[in-house]
Write a protein that holds these residues in place. Structure first.
Motif, PDB file in Angstrom:
ATOM      1  N   GLN A 188      -3.627  -3.946  -9.215  1.00 17.78           N
ATOM      2  CA  GLN A 188      -3.736  -2.660  -8.538  1.00 17.78           C
ATOM      3  C   GLN A 188      -5.187  -2.261  -8.243  1.00 17.78           C
ATOM      4  O   GLN A 188      -6.126  -2.610  -8.955  1.00 17.78           O
ATOM      5  CB  GLN A 188      -3.083  -1.566  -9.379  1.00 17.78           C
ATOM      6  CG  GLN A 188      -3.873  -1.135 -10.595  1.00 17.78           C
ATOM      7  CD  GLN A 188      -3.131  -0.058 -11.373  1.00 17.78           C
ATOM      8  OE1 GLN A 188      -1.925  -0.146 -11.597  1.00 17.78           O
ATOM      9  NE2 GLN A 188      -3.845   0.968 -11.799  1.00 17.78           N
ATOM     10  N   ARG A 189      -5.341  -1.521  -7.138  1.00 17.30           N
ATOM     11  CA  ARG A 189      -6.617  -0.941  -6.756  1.00 17.30           C
ATOM     12  C   ARG A 189      -6.328   0.437  -6.198  1.00 17.30           C
ATOM     13  O   ARG A 189      -5.476   0.595  -5.321  1.00 17.30           O
ATOM     14  CB  ARG A 189      -7.331  -1.806  -5.713  1.00 17.30           C
ATOM     15  CG  ARG A 189      -8.741  -1.303  -5.401  1.00 17.30           C
ATOM     16  CD  ARG A 189      -9.452  -2.230  -4.441  1.00 17.30           C
ATOM     17  NE  ARG A 189      -8.824  -2.219  -3.127  1.00 17.30           N
ATOM     18  CZ  ARG A 189      -9.238  -2.972  -2.104  1.00 17.30           C
ATOM     19  NH1 ARG A 189     -10.233  -3.811  -2.265  1.00 17.30           N
ATOM     20  NH2 ARG A 189      -8.616  -2.902  -0.938  1.00 17.30           N
ATOM     21  N   ILE A 190      -7.026   1.442  -6.731  1.00 19.76           N
ATOM     22  CA  ILE A 190      -6.773   2.831  -6.334  1.00 19.76           C
ATOM     23  C   ILE A 190      -7.964   3.366  -5.559  1.00 19.76           C
ATOM     24  O   ILE A 190      -9.111   3.215  -5.967  1.00 19.76           O
ATOM     25  CB  ILE A 190      -6.496   3.712  -7.568  1.00 19.76           C
ATOM     26  CG1 ILE A 190      -5.172   3.285  -8.224  1.00 19.76           C
ATOM     27  CG2 ILE A 190      -6.442   5.188  -7.188  1.00 19.76           C
ATOM     28  CD1 ILE A 190      -4.836   4.024  -9.488  1.00 19.76           C
ATOM     29  N   GLU A 211      -4.548   6.299  -2.659  1.00 16.43           N
ATOM     30  CA  GLU A 211      -3.825   5.141  -2.139  1.00 16.43           C
ATOM     31  C   GLU A 211      -3.814   4.056  -3.211  1.00 16.43           C
ATOM     32  O   GLU A 211      -4.855   3.714  -3.761  1.00 16.43           O
ATOM     33  CB  GLU A 211      -4.478   4.605  -0.878  1.00 16.43           C
ATOM     34  CG  GLU A 211      -3.760   3.390  -0.295  1.00 16.43           C
ATOM     35  CD  GLU A 211      -4.468   2.808   0.915  1.00 16.43           C
ATOM     36  OE1 GLU A 211      -4.665   1.574   0.955  1.00 16.43           O
ATOM     37  OE2 GLU A 211      -4.833   3.609   1.808  1.00 16.43           O
ATOM     38  N   LEU A 212      -2.634   3.543  -3.505  1.00 21.06           N
ATOM     39  CA  LEU A 212      -2.467   2.481  -4.487  1.00 21.06           C
ATOM     40  C   LEU A 212      -2.161   1.180  -3.750  1.00 21.06           C
ATOM     41  O   LEU A 212      -1.207   1.112  -2.975  1.00 21.06           O
ATOM     42  CB  LEU A 212      -1.324   2.812  -5.451  1.00 21.06           C
ATOM     43  CG  LEU A 212      -0.899   1.717  -6.430  1.00 21.06           C
ATOM     44  CD1 LEU A 212      -2.020   1.401  -7.419  1.00 21.06           C
ATOM     45  CD2 LEU A 212       0.367   2.130  -7.175  1.00 21.06           C
ATOM     46  N   GLU A 213      -2.972   0.175  -3.995  1.00 25.07           N
ATOM     47  CA  GLU A 213      -2.761  -1.136  -3.377  1.00 25.07           C
ATOM     48  C   GLU A 213      -2.472  -2.165  -4.472  1.00 25.07           C
ATOM     49  O   GLU A 213      -3.168  -2.215  -5.494  1.00 25.07           O
ATOM     50  CB  GLU A 213      -3.988  -1.565  -2.579  1.00 25.07           C
ATOM     51  CG  GLU A 213      -3.837  -2.935  -1.926  1.00 25.07           C
ATOM     52  CD  GLU A 213      -5.074  -3.357  -1.164  1.00 25.07           C
ATOM     53  OE1 GLU A 213      -5.307  -4.578  -1.022  1.00 25.07           O
ATOM     54  OE2 GLU A 213      -5.827  -2.463  -0.712  1.00 25.07           O
ATOM     55  N   ARG A 270       0.856  -1.187   0.000  1.00 31.46           N
ATOM     56  CA  ARG A 270       0.000   0.000   0.000  1.00 31.46           C
ATOM     57  C   ARG A 270       0.892   1.237   0.000  1.00 31.46           C
ATOM     58  O   ARG A 270       1.791   1.364   0.837  1.00 31.46           O
ATOM     59  CB  ARG A 270      -0.922   0.006   1.208  1.00 31.46           C
ATOM     60  CG  ARG A 270      -1.992  -1.082   1.184  1.00 31.46           C
ATOM     61  CD  ARG A 270      -2.740  -1.171   2.504  1.00 31.46           C
ATOM     62  NE  ARG A 270      -3.291   0.120   2.905  1.00 31.46           N
ATOM     63  CZ  ARG A 270      -3.104   0.688   4.109  1.00 31.46           C
ATOM     64  NH1 ARG A 270      -2.363   0.059   5.020  1.00 31.46           N
ATOM     65  NH2 ARG A 270      -3.654   1.842   4.400  1.00 31.46           N
ATOM     66  N   TRP A 317      -0.147   0.126 -13.414  1.00 34.58           N
ATOM     67  CA  TRP A 317       1.169  -0.243 -12.900  1.00 34.58           C
ATOM     68  C   TRP A 317       1.270  -1.745 -12.681  1.00 34.58           C
ATOM     69  O   TRP A 317       2.351  -2.315 -12.781  1.00 34.58           O
ATOM     70  CB  TRP A 317       1.447   0.498 -11.585  1.00 34.58           C
ATOM     71  CG  TRP A 317       1.361   1.981 -11.728  1.00 34.58           C
ATOM     72  CD1 TRP A 317       0.311   2.793 -11.367  1.00 34.58           C
ATOM     73  CD2 TRP A 317       2.339   2.852 -12.301  1.00 34.58           C
ATOM     74  NE1 TRP A 317       0.584   4.100 -11.668  1.00 34.58           N
ATOM     75  CE2 TRP A 317       1.835   4.177 -12.242  1.00 34.58           C
ATOM     76  CE3 TRP A 317       3.603   2.660 -12.849  1.00 34.58           C
ATOM     77  CZ2 TRP A 317       2.535   5.283 -12.713  1.00 34.58           C
ATOM     78  CZ3 TRP A 317       4.315   3.756 -13.315  1.00 34.58           C
ATOM     79  CH2 TRP A 317       3.778   5.044 -13.248  1.00 34.58           C
ATOM     80  N   VAL A 326      -0.541   8.943 -11.302  1.00 35.16           N
ATOM     81  CA  VAL A 326      -0.569   7.539 -10.876  1.00 35.16           C
ATOM     82  C   VAL A 326      -1.869   6.864 -11.285  1.00 35.16           C
ATOM     83  O   VAL A 326      -1.865   5.745 -11.808  1.00 35.16           O
ATOM     84  CB  VAL A 326      -0.353   7.431  -9.351  1.00 35.16           C
ATOM     85  CG1 VAL A 326      -0.566   5.999  -8.877  1.00 35.16           C
ATOM     86  CG2 VAL A 326       1.048   7.908  -8.978  1.00 35.16           C
ATOM     87  N   GLU A 327      -3.008   7.515 -11.066  1.00 36.55           N
ATOM     88  CA  GLU A 327      -4.283   6.857 -11.327  1.00 36.55           C
ATOM     89  C   GLU A 327      -4.590   6.730 -12.816  1.00 36.55           C
ATOM     90  O   GLU A 327      -5.463   5.955 -13.202  1.00 36.55           O
ATOM     91  CB  GLU A 327      -5.418   7.580 -10.617  1.00 36.55           C
ATOM     92  CG  GLU A 327      -5.702   8.986 -11.103  1.00 36.55           C
ATOM     93  CD  GLU A 327      -6.802   9.657 -10.288  1.00 36.55           C
ATOM     94  OE1 GLU A 327      -7.448   8.945  -9.502  1.00 36.55           O
ATOM     95  OE2 GLU A 327      -6.999  10.881 -10.435  1.00 36.55           O
TER      96      GLU A 327
END
Length: 357
Positions: free
Chosen positions: A266-268, A277-279, A246, A262, A257-258
């Motif tokens: 990924q989950r934003i 937050e990027l997971e 995270r 990547w 980023v969104e």
């Protein structure tokens, strides 16, 4: 804009080429999302470029089409496929001098030879307006032979004798390799296969191969090896067990980023103040750490703790490297060498002998 005009004319060419009955101006204007006057100008431009546009009046309306004898070219490709191949040449520019780049250039040369002069010239002009620029990449111009040997060994399943320089230590060692696959990622070519020295499946950078020779022994790939699964949890090319990661990015980097993919996992999530937050579930700590550091103070690792500690260690080391210069800058002056300070102090101080007189 010039690019918009060429793109619209390209669509016009495709519509006229696939219709024997032709289109009237209102139909073309609606499909191209422009006014009738713009369609008139585009039709004139195509005629000036040599395209055989003809018009005929039916039921009080004028219809436009190409001559029935006109063909887009004597090749088994659609115009979109031809344009995609031209884009592919740009995409492979990073591999210039290799068999991959040379082969697609050769294929495009054969395709262009089969095109009519009108379309060939038009595609050249279109290519000047739509380009794909390669990012940072390695130079493979001198590794043509190495790449050819790798390709042949992958196809024929022959074991290779390889001398390889390790990136971390720089040591060169000899080893046998059963090459499973060659692939391109992040500006570099890599080969993955069974490494006889370690007894494991490993990844090697092609540009670090110092010598390569195909042997006579053949191999059978491990039936349990799945390339997509092997790299599926990696952030880059290093295959490591995936873990939950995270990272919080402040509003300066949020849009950047969104907008990008990547990793497939990924989950934003949007956060207060415009941050995100990027997971992800990824491995490859070294590559991930370098990527996070590229955002400077704009990124913060939330988990795992081990990755956060690694980033903190790197940032502290960087701060120590810059600290002397930054401290001097805050004081407003660069400190002079001690000898210079002593000399200046000596020149400005009164001498005992002078004061006694």
């Amino acid at each position: 804009m010039r690019g918009e005009q060429l793109a619209r004319q390209w669509q016009l060419i495709q519509r006229l080429a696939r219709s024997r009955a032709g289109f009237h101006l209102d139909e073309l204007a609606a499909e191209l999302e422009c006014v009738r006057r713009t369609v008139y100008r585009d039709l004139d431009a195509l005629m000036l470029a040599g395209f055989p546009v003809v018009s005929e009046k039916r039921d009080g309306r004028v219809y436009y089409r190409f001559l029935e004898t006109f063909r887009l070219g004597d090749v088994p490709f659609t115009p979109d496929e031809i344009l995609a191949l031209a884009f592919g040449e740009d995409l492979l520019r990073a591999l210039e001098g290799t068999v991959f780049h040379d082969s697609i250039r050769s294929a495009l040369g054969k395709i262009r030879a089969g095109l009519g002069p009108e379309l060939s010239d038009y595609l050249s002009r279109l290519g000047e307006s739509f380009r794909v620029m390669p990012g940072p990449h390695k130079n493979y111009a001198d590794l043509r032979g190495t790449i050819q040997v790798l390709n042949d060994a992958v196809l024929s399943r022959r074991t290779l004798k390889m001398r390889y320089r390790t990136g971390r230590t720089g040591t060169i060692s000899s080893r046998g390799l059963d090459p499973y696959r060659v692939w391109y990622q992040s500006g570099g070519l890599y080969v993955v296969g069974f490494d006889h020295k370690s007894g494991e499946i490993r990844t090697f950078a092609v540009d670090r191969i110092r010598a390569l020779e195909a042997g006579t022994e053949r191999f059978e790939p491990n039936p349990e090896f799945d390339f997509d699964r092997y790299l599926g949890g990696s952030f880059g090319v290093i295959a490591e067990p995936a873990t939950r990661v995270r990272i919080q990015f402040d509003r300066r980097w949020a849009t950047y980023v969104e907008e990008r993919i990547w990793h497939v996992s990924q989950r934003i999530t949007k956060r207060a103040g415009g941050s995100i937050e990027l997971e992800m579930h990824v491995g490859g700590t070294a590559e991930l750490r370098t990527w996070i550091l590229s955002f400077g103070s704009g990124a913060e690792v939330l988990e795992p703790a081990s990755l956060r500690d690694e980033v903190v260690t790197e940032l502290r080391a960087a701060l120590e490297r810059y600290a002397p210069a930054s401290n001097a800058a805050r004081r407003g002056a660069i400190p002079r060498p001690r000898a210079s300070r002593d000399a200046a102090r000596s020149a400005s101080a009164p001498r005992r002998g002078d004061s006694a007189r």
